[in-house]
Design an enzyme around this catalytic site. Structure first.
Site, PDB file in Angstrom:
ATOM      1  N   GLY A  13      32.286 -10.565  48.525  1.00 35.63           N
ATOM      2  CA  GLY A  13      32.481  -9.773  49.742  1.00 35.63           C
ATOM      3  C   GLY A  13      32.415 -10.638  50.979  1.00 35.63           C
ATOM      4  N   ASP A  63      39.096  -9.345  42.261  1.00 36.68           N
ATOM      5  CA  ASP A  63      38.534  -8.005  42.158  1.00 36.68           C
ATOM      6  C   ASP A  63      37.304  -8.139  41.278  1.00 36.68           C
ATOM      7  OD1 ASP A  63      37.842  -5.396  41.646  1.00 36.68           O
ATOM      8  OD2 ASP A  63      39.887  -4.716  41.242  1.00 36.68           O
ATOM      9  N   TYR A 154      26.980   5.973  46.658  1.00 36.83           N
ATOM     10  CA  TYR A 154      26.483   4.730  47.255  1.00 36.83           C
ATOM     11  C   TYR A 154      24.971   4.595  47.071  1.00 36.83           C
ATOM     12  CZ  TYR A 154      26.201   1.058  50.894  1.00 36.83           C
ATOM     13  OH  TYR A 154      25.997  -0.104  51.596  1.00 36.83           O
ATOM     14  N   LYS A 158      23.131   1.615  45.085  1.00 36.27           N
ATOM     15  CA  LYS A 158      22.190   0.723  45.741  1.00 36.27           C
ATOM     16  C   LYS A 158      20.794   0.813  45.125  1.00 36.27           C
ATOM     17  CE  LYS A 158      24.865  -1.343  48.696  1.00 36.27           C
ATOM     18  NZ  LYS A 158      25.244  -2.754  48.432  1.00 36.27           N
TER      19      LYS A 158
END
Length: 253
Positions: A13, A63, A154, A158
């Protein structure tokens, strides 16, 4: 420089935001850096900026949920820069919605990038760490792991990153490999700007509203995360492992 220039770090990222800031900071610390992201232009630009300052870097598009692409990217970093002994699993996406509106694709995409991506990257890089008898893994969690409206996918991802981190610390510790998680609060990035746009609020107003609820009275920046990452991957952090550090301008449970 606080670490040997011969050491190699991989940051996922890394095309923008937190990942880009972390990659730049690790380069400043003396690491050769592999910048990985779907955004090929972003990682190549980041790598070029590091090289222009006298560092070593390579930008690779991939990816993270594709095992073959992960293996190929890690192999390329190892071939061009040397065996990677630092891994920062930062790649992530959001697909926010209330649960009754959330699609299976929203769920699968978010859990895939965060959890499967981190698994594939760690599996690929740990081979080099265990051979070198040295390693540092930093996984990006979030305060959303504690629960956040509209982010059931999310938040689950996380929270999963925290369990993933603790287990890595247990399994890899005997190889002198540490694993820790950073859980940011509100960080001013393109991702949070997109959230403001989605709810029809200016980014400045959105940040001001968030800051008013934070004890230090400001929102975070990517550099705040980069500073902590720099410490966690350093020689001096060798006895810190299996921890989740909330970087949120105040206490979190």
């Amino acid at each position: 420089m606080t670490d040997s220039p011969s050491r190699v770090a991989v940051v996922t990222g890394a095309g923008r935001g937190i990942g880009a800031a972390v990659a730049a900071r690790l380069a400043d610390d003396g690491f050769a850096v592999g910048l990985l992201d779907l955004d090929e232009a972003g990682v190549k630009q980041g790598a070029e900026a590091i090289v222009a300052k006298g560092g070593k870097a390579v930008g690779v598009a991939l990816d993270v949920v594709d095992a073959e692409q992960v293996e190929a990217a890690v192999t390329r970093v190892a071939d061009e820069l040397g065996p990677p002994v630092v891994l920062v699993n930062n790649a992530g996406i959001t697909r926010d919605n209330l649960i009754f509106k959330m699609t299976e694709q929203d769920w699968d995409s978010v859990l895939g990038v965060h959890l499967k991506g981190s698994f594939l990257m760690t599996r690929a890089v740990q081979k080099y760490m265990t051979q070198e008898k040295y390693g540092r893994i930093v996984n990006l969690s979030s305060t959303s792991a504690l629960g956040n409206r509209g982010q059931v996918n999310y938040s689950a991802a996380k929270a999963g990153m925290q369990g993933f981190t603790k287990t890595l610390a247990i399994e890899l510790g005997k190889f002198n490999v540490t694993a820790n998680a950073i859980a940011p609060g509100f960080i001013a990035t393109d991702m949070t700007a997109a959230t403001a746009e989605r709810i029809g609020m200016s980014f400045e107003d959105f940040k001001a509203a968030a800051a008013s609820q934070i004890p230090v009275q400001r929102v975070g920046t990517p550099d705040d995360i980069a500073h902590l990452t720099s410490y966690l991957v350093s020689e001096g952090a060798g006895f810190v492992s299996g921890q989740v550090v909330y970087v949120a301008g105040g206490p979190k449970d």
